[in-house]
Motif scaffolding. Sequence first.
Motif, mmCIF file in Angstrom:
data_model
loop_
_atom_site.group_PDB
_atom_site.id
_atom_site.type_symbol
_atom_site.label_atom_id
_atom_site.label_comp_id
_atom_site.label_asym_id
_atom_site.label_seq_id
_atom_site.Cartn_x
_atom_site.Cartn_y
_atom_site.Cartn_z
ATOM 1 N N GLU A 100 0.838 -1.196 0.000
ATOM 2 C CA GLU A 100 0.000 0.000 0.000
ATOM 3 C C GLU A 100 0.874 1.247 0.000
ATOM 4 O OE1 GLU A 100 -1.780 -0.648 3.778
ATOM 5 O OE2 GLU A 100 -3.453 -1.780 2.961
ATOM 6 N N THR A 101 0.417 2.256 -0.694
ATOM 7 C CA THR A 101 1.103 3.540 -0.674
ATOM 8 C C THR A 101 0.585 4.347 0.504
ATOM 9 O OG1 THR A 101 1.351 3.506 -3.060
ATOM 10 C CG2 THR A 101 1.559 5.639 -1.980
ATOM 11 N N LEU A 102 1.493 4.861 1.312
ATOM 12 C CA LEU A 102 1.113 5.652 2.479
ATOM 13 C C LEU A 102 1.286 7.148 2.263
ATOM 14 C CD1 LEU A 102 2.686 3.533 5.352
ATOM 15 C CD2 LEU A 102 0.336 3.522 4.536
ATOM 16 N N ARG A 103 2.302 7.534 1.480
ATOM 17 C CA ARG A 103 2.586 8.954 1.336
ATOM 18 C C ARG A 103 3.189 9.227 -0.031
ATOM 19 N NH1 ARG A 103 6.391 10.993 5.878
ATOM 20 N NH2 ARG A 103 4.789 9.889 7.014
ATOM 21 N N TYR A 104 2.758 10.350 -0.620
ATOM 22 C CA TYR A 104 3.323 10.817 -1.878
ATOM 23 C C TYR A 104 4.173 12.050 -1.622
ATOM 24 C CZ TYR A 104 -0.007 7.823 -4.343
ATOM 25 O OH TYR A 104 -0.713 6.753 -4.810
ATOM 26 N N GLU A 112 6.460 8.125 -1.746
ATOM 27 C CA GLU A 112 7.501 8.397 -0.758
ATOM 28 C C GLU A 112 7.580 7.292 0.299
ATOM 29 O OE1 GLU A 112 8.766 11.898 2.420
ATOM 30 O OE2 GLU A 112 7.062 12.193 1.099
ATOM 31 N N GLU A 113 6.426 6.757 0.721
ATOM 32 C CA GLU A 113 6.404 5.741 1.772
ATOM 33 C C GLU A 113 5.390 4.656 1.414
ATOM 34 O OE1 GLU A 113 5.839 5.469 6.639
ATOM 35 O OE2 GLU A 113 5.260 7.283 5.586
ATOM 36 N N GLN A 114 5.744 3.395 1.700
ATOM 37 C CA GLN A 114 4.851 2.272 1.424
ATOM 38 C C GLN A 114 4.780 1.334 2.623
ATOM 39 O OE1 GLN A 114 6.314 0.568 -2.304
ATOM 40 N NE2 GLN A 114 4.581 1.523 -3.333
ATOM 41 N N ARG A 115 3.713 0.545 2.650
ATOM 42 C CA ARG A 115 3.524 -0.473 3.689
ATOM 43 C C ARG A 115 3.368 -1.827 3.021
ATOM 44 N NH1 ARG A 115 -1.450 0.719 6.346
ATOM 45 N NH2 ARG A 115 -0.288 2.053 7.744
ATOM 46 N N LEU A 116 4.061 -2.819 3.565
ATOM 47 C CA LEU A 116 3.913 -4.198 3.117
ATOM 48 C C LEU A 116 3.217 -4.985 4.213
ATOM 49 C CD1 LEU A 116 7.491 -4.907 1.710
ATOM 50 C CD2 LEU A 116 5.485 -4.144 0.458
ATOM 51 N N ARG A 117 2.309 -5.861 3.819
ATOM 52 C CA ARG A 117 1.628 -6.740 4.770
ATOM 53 C C ARG A 117 1.668 -8.166 4.256
ATOM 54 N NH1 ARG A 117 -3.372 -2.939 6.184
ATOM 55 N NH2 ARG A 117 -2.479 -1.941 8.013
ATOM 56 N N LEU A 118 1.879 -9.094 5.182
ATOM 57 C CA LEU A 118 1.897 -10.517 4.874
ATOM 58 C C LEU A 118 0.847 -11.188 5.753
ATOM 59 C CD1 LEU A 118 3.349 -12.686 3.175
ATOM 60 C CD2 LEU A 118 4.857 -13.044 5.130
ATOM 61 N N THR A 142 6.728 -0.782 7.238
ATOM 62 C CA THR A 142 6.662 0.390 6.364
ATOM 63 C C THR A 142 8.094 0.783 6.009
ATOM 64 O OG1 THR A 142 6.672 1.927 8.227
ATOM 65 C CG2 THR A 142 4.525 1.237 7.388
ATOM 66 N N TYR A 143 8.230 1.413 4.858
ATOM 67 C CA TYR A 143 9.560 1.838 4.426
ATOM 68 C C TYR A 143 9.450 3.035 3.497
ATOM 69 C CZ TYR A 143 8.705 -0.620 0.001
ATOM 70 O OH TYR A 143 8.196 -1.033 -1.204
ATOM 71 N N PHE A 144 10.511 3.838 3.510
ATOM 72 C CA PHE A 144 10.593 5.019 2.661
ATOM 73 C C PHE A 144 11.363 4.676 1.396
ATOM 74 C CE2 PHE A 144 9.896 6.843 6.833
ATOM 75 C CZ PHE A 144 8.976 7.838 6.571
ATOM 76 N N LEU A 145 10.905 5.234 0.283
ATOM 77 C CA LEU A 145 11.588 5.032 -0.993
ATOM 78 C C LEU A 145 12.583 6.148 -1.288
ATOM 79 C CD1 LEU A 145 8.270 3.987 -2.462
ATOM 80 C CD2 LEU A 145 10.298 2.622 -2.849
#
Length: 176
Positions: A100-104, A112-118, A142-145
């Motif tokens: 998921e994209t969290l921030r542009y 700018e920031e994404q979240r991964l879920r498993l 979550t992690y920043f690109l």
Amino acid sequence: MIKYLSVLLIFILVGCGYTTSGFVSVYEEDSIIIEPAVNDIDITSETRKFAGYTTFPILIENKLTNEIINKFNIDGHFKVVSQGPNALRLSCVVTDYTKETLRYEEEDDDVEEQRLRLYTQVKLLSSSGEILKHEQVVGETTYFLTGAQSKSETSAQIDLVDDTARRISEAVIEAW
């Protein structure tokens, strides 16, 4: 003054009741068999067909199995064995992976920031085959690109697998 010191001394001697040796297993077994995780994600399903393309980590179920074994070995409450008549049996099915994209970024529409879920389904069986726990466990990171704290999706997936394995081991070990 002596009254205050005596009250303080009583509190110090009695303590707050916290203990570091506090794990008491609710299970009769003291060993666990961790079956290899199974990947049950249907990448051709209807929901994935019309969604944006999501890269899927290759062999994430193998990485998850290895990390679950590591978490149980580090914790030490259960001995991880490959077989045994009096061992708990833990099985894990990977059911979904989302990004998921969290921030542009403000200047343009770059992510700018994404979240991964498993998403996983975890089943714990007793040595007699009785289901002790069956629940969904979701790991996330979550992690920043971009920026100083940026990292790649591959390194974020390592954090995701670590978080999911930690949550699975906690779900098994913690009875409350």
